[in-house]
Design a protein around this motif. Structure first.
Motif, PDB file in Angstrom:
ATOM      1  N   PHE A 253      -9.951   1.904   2.460  1.00 18.31           N
ATOM      2  CA  PHE A 253     -10.778   0.772   2.044  1.00 18.31           C
ATOM      3  C   PHE A 253     -11.880   1.254   1.104  1.00 18.31           C
ATOM      4  N   ASP A 254     -12.500   2.364   1.491  1.00 16.76           N
ATOM      5  CA  ASP A 254     -13.581   2.915   0.680  1.00 16.76           C
ATOM      6  C   ASP A 254     -13.058   3.328  -0.702  1.00 16.76           C
ATOM      7  N   GLU A 255     -11.917   3.988  -0.687  1.00 18.46           N
ATOM      8  CA  GLU A 255     -11.339   4.487  -1.943  1.00 18.46           C
ATOM      9  C   GLU A 255     -10.957   3.325  -2.875  1.00 18.46           C
ATOM     10  N   LEU A 256     -10.358   2.288  -2.288  1.00 18.96           N
ATOM     11  CA  LEU A 256      -9.885   1.170  -3.115  1.00 18.96           C
ATOM     12  C   LEU A 256     -11.006   0.222  -3.528  1.00 18.96           C
TER      13      LEU A 256
ATOM     14  N   PHE B   3      -0.812  -0.972  -5.702  1.00 15.15           N
ATOM     15  CA  PHE B   3      -1.815  -1.701  -4.924  1.00 15.15           C
ATOM     16  C   PHE B   3      -3.207  -1.530  -5.534  1.00 15.15           C
ATOM     17  N   ALA B   4      -3.506  -0.301  -5.948  1.00 16.57           N
ATOM     18  CA  ALA B   4      -4.814  -0.061  -6.578  1.00 16.57           C
ATOM     19  C   ALA B   4      -4.938  -0.873  -7.868  1.00 16.57           C
ATOM     20  N   ASP B   5      -3.846  -0.995  -8.589  1.00 18.93           N
ATOM     21  CA  ASP B   5      -3.839  -1.767  -9.832  1.00 18.93           C
ATOM     22  C   ASP B   5      -4.135  -3.256  -9.533  1.00 18.93           C
TER      23      ASP B   5
ATOM     24  N   ILE C 159       0.834  -1.202   0.000  1.00 15.48           N
ATOM     25  CA  ILE C 159       0.000   0.000   0.000  1.00 15.48           C
ATOM     26  C   ILE C 159       0.868   1.251   0.000  1.00 15.48           C
ATOM     27  N   TYR C 160       1.980   1.184   0.719  1.00 21.64           N
ATOM     28  CA  TYR C 160       2.760   2.405   0.923  1.00 21.64           C
ATOM     29  C   TYR C 160       4.075   2.468   0.156  1.00 21.64           C
ATOM     30  N   ASP C 161       4.475   1.386  -0.501  1.00 24.99           N
ATOM     31  CA  ASP C 161       5.782   1.434  -1.146  1.00 24.99           C
ATOM     32  C   ASP C 161       5.785   2.320  -2.387  1.00 24.99           C
TER      33      ASP C 161
END
Lengths: 219, 372
Positions: free
Chosen positions: B240-243, B193-195, B185-187
């Motif tokens: 969570f909502d965004e993803l 992560f979204a992909d 998520i943060y790297d």
């Protein structure tokens, strides 16, 4: 200047910027700052903020994990210098997931938070027998035994840890902390452990409190 | 009334002749324990999964009406899965194994619970593009179209059957571990992560769409997530909502097009903080509402979201390890929840070792006596 740099270390740690934290810690060392000050006022103060935010549901597991990873990068730079200067940890904890249980996410989070409070942690891993907890506490002079369990079927092992500690005669020198999904305060009291905490950050706070209490006793 | 009618009527605030006795399956160790005690035939303890013939046979023996987790779906995992491979045997006899999801697990002799996760393959963009994206693609063979063409002739119409919609995030966590998911998520690659989530979700959607297009009829739809723990969600509700929000909506909208208006989601732990994302995007049935182990509750969700928020579960399964008095107390609590409407009592997770066979029979018998 040093305050600014320490704040920068803390802020980058909170954002989980591991590489930046490592570079800033090195910069602080190069500028002649006391490694103990860098540790406490830069790295540990950053983890303190994360711990408080975690307790308040302002940050979640990923933010704790990346902050801890950043802290470890910074500590890696400081470790040899701290050892050289004879700086000692505020206390020592042996931690593990109890026998029969291989779940370690919760245990690892507590470990990270304990380290974030400047405590030395002996990580016994998972599936740890009561004997191993107690013997490690004796051999390594731990002030705290911290037991984790995810399963209702394994939480009973914690009672065995308490009994073994009593049998080994270390109950007045060692505090036993319990945690994990099925564990609560009532269970903690029932088995005669010293503390249950609902989350990793609270566990670290309690551990520091116990270490201070025990240090006062032995002083 | 059939059990299907009972269940669907309850979830639509319509009258029923009685409450169905619903369950959520068992730990394998419990079935072995019951077989060892001579309570159930040994053959029912092995190869028993939700909705299987053996599960149904066990239902009859115990007195259950059906298993809520009885769903039908597609091959919506990584395909082909990674080949299970033993990588190393450690001095204590533990084995390090690469599992089908690309996780390196440690199995210890004598321990049958979930193994610990040592490492994982999905660490960066390169691993995603070369190892995982090809396994996340939709292809027609993921759905047994012939089976679903005849589904309505072969399925049971006595019990409700759900279409399994897969997951949005839970399966990805299964490929990365919690630690790996956090780092991804943060790297550095901010979009990675979204992909991954989008790629996975698109395939899950296509699988569900292909099943529904065959004309197969389902009574409800069902997601699996397991993305919460004792203190709430594993990731921030905003993230969570965004993803994930849009992906729940897409699959829920699809179900609505096919007349499915009960969409349940199986998530362990304390789920309250994620309910807005689920509910606002079409997921309207909480399951299994873990009251016993995690202290979750149904009433606050009902209070917050109103009658549109439905529930299946919330019966403290640990009572079934204790005594009749503990079970009676739970039944009294279930009466109160049933009286709210839109709720079906069910043990709040799979029954675990130490559960008393006779108490389960007693619960199944007594729960049927509740009248609205």
């Amino acid at each position: 200047m040093s305050t600014e740099l320490l704040n920068e270390i803390s802020e980058n740690l909170q954002r989980g910027k591991a590489k930046v934290v490592k570079e800033l810690v090195q910069k602080a060392v190069d500028e002649g700052l006391d490694p103990d000050v860098i540790l406490r006022e830069g790295l540990l103060s950053g983890m303190d903020v994360i711990g408080e935010k975690f307790k308040a549901n302002e940050v979640y597991v990923p933010e704790v994990l990346i902050a801890a990873r950043a802290m470890n990068m910074g500590v890696g730079v400081l470790k040899p210098l701290l050892a050289e200067a004879g700086v000692k940890a505020a206390g020592k904890v042996c931690i593990g997931t109890v026998q029969g249980d291989l779940h370690d996410i919760g245990k690892n989070l507590v470990k990270l938070m304990l380290e974030g409070k400047g405590l030395e942690v002996v990580d016994l891993g998972t599936d740890v027998s009561p004997d191993t907890f107690v013997q490690t506490a004796i051999d390594q002079n731990c002030q705290i035994i911290a037991c984790s369990a995810l399963l209702t079927t394994t939480m009973g092992v914690m009672e065995e840890v308490v009994k073994k500690a009593e049998a080994a005669g270390i109950r007045d020198k060692v505090k036993i902390m319990v945690g994990g999904a099925p564990v609560d305060d009532a269970f903690c009291k029932k088995i005669g452990a010293d503390a249950y905490t609902p989350d990793a950050a609270s566990a670290a706070d309690k551990a520091v409190e116990f270490c201070l209490e025990l240090a006062g006793k032995s002083a | 009334m059939t059990n299907r009618e009972r269940a669907m009527n309850l979830l639509h605030y319509k009258p029923v002749d009685r409450i169905p006795a619903v369950h959520f399956g068992y730990w394998g160790e419990l079935l072995t324990e019951w077989a060892d005690q001579g309570k159930i035939p040994r053959e029912l303890a092995e190869g028993n999964w939700d909705g299987s013939e053996k599960d149904v046979a066990l239902d009859k023996l115990i007195g259950w009406d059906f298993n809520w987790n009885h769903c039908s779906g597609s091959s919506n995992g990584l395909s082909p899965a990674f080949e299970w491979k033993e990588l190393e045997v450690l001095p204590d006899g533990s084995r390090r194994i690469l599992n089908g999801n690309g996780i390196i697990e440690r199995h210890k002799p004598g321990i049958t619970s979930i193994p610990s996760e040592d490492d994982y393959l999905l660490k960066d963009r390169e691993a995603f593009e070369t190892l995982f994206r090809p396994k996340m693609k939709f292809f027609p063979e993921r759905v047994n179209v012939e089976y679903y063409k005849h589904f309505n002739e072969t399925r049971s119409w006595d019990v409700p059957i759900g279409i399994h919609l897969g997951s949005v995030l839970g399966s990805i966590r299964d490929m990365t571990s919690v630690v790996g998911m956090s780092y991804l998520i943060y790297d550095e690659d901010e979009d990675l992560f979204a992909d991954i989530v989008d790629t996975w979700a698109d395939m899950q959607y296509e699988c569900a769409k292909t099943i529904l297009e065959t004309g197969a009829k389902f009574d409800f739809a069902h997601y699996w997530e397991d993305i919460c723990f004792k203190n709430g969600p594993l990731i921030s509700p905003e993230l969570f909502d965004e993803l994930c929000g849009k992906h729940y909506k897409k699959r829920c909208d699809l179900c609505h097009e096919y007349g499915i208006d009960v969409i349940s989601l199986d998530c362990d732990g304390v789920v309250g903080q994620l309910l807005p994302t689920w509910y606002e995007n079409g997921v309207n049935t909480m399951f299994p509402i873990e009251v016993g182990v995690w202290g979750d509750q149904f009433e606050p969700a009902r209070k917050k979201f109103g009658p549109g928020m439905l529930g299946v579960g919330a019966m403290d399964k640990t009572a079934l390890r204790k005594d009749k008095a503990a079970v009676d107390k739970e039944i009294e609590r279930m009466k109160r929840l049933v009286s709210l409407g839109g709720f079906i009592p069910c043990p709040d997770h799979r029954l675990m070792p130490g559960t008393k066979f006779e108490l389960v029979q007693y619960y199944a018998e007594e729960i049927k006596k509740i009248r609205i």
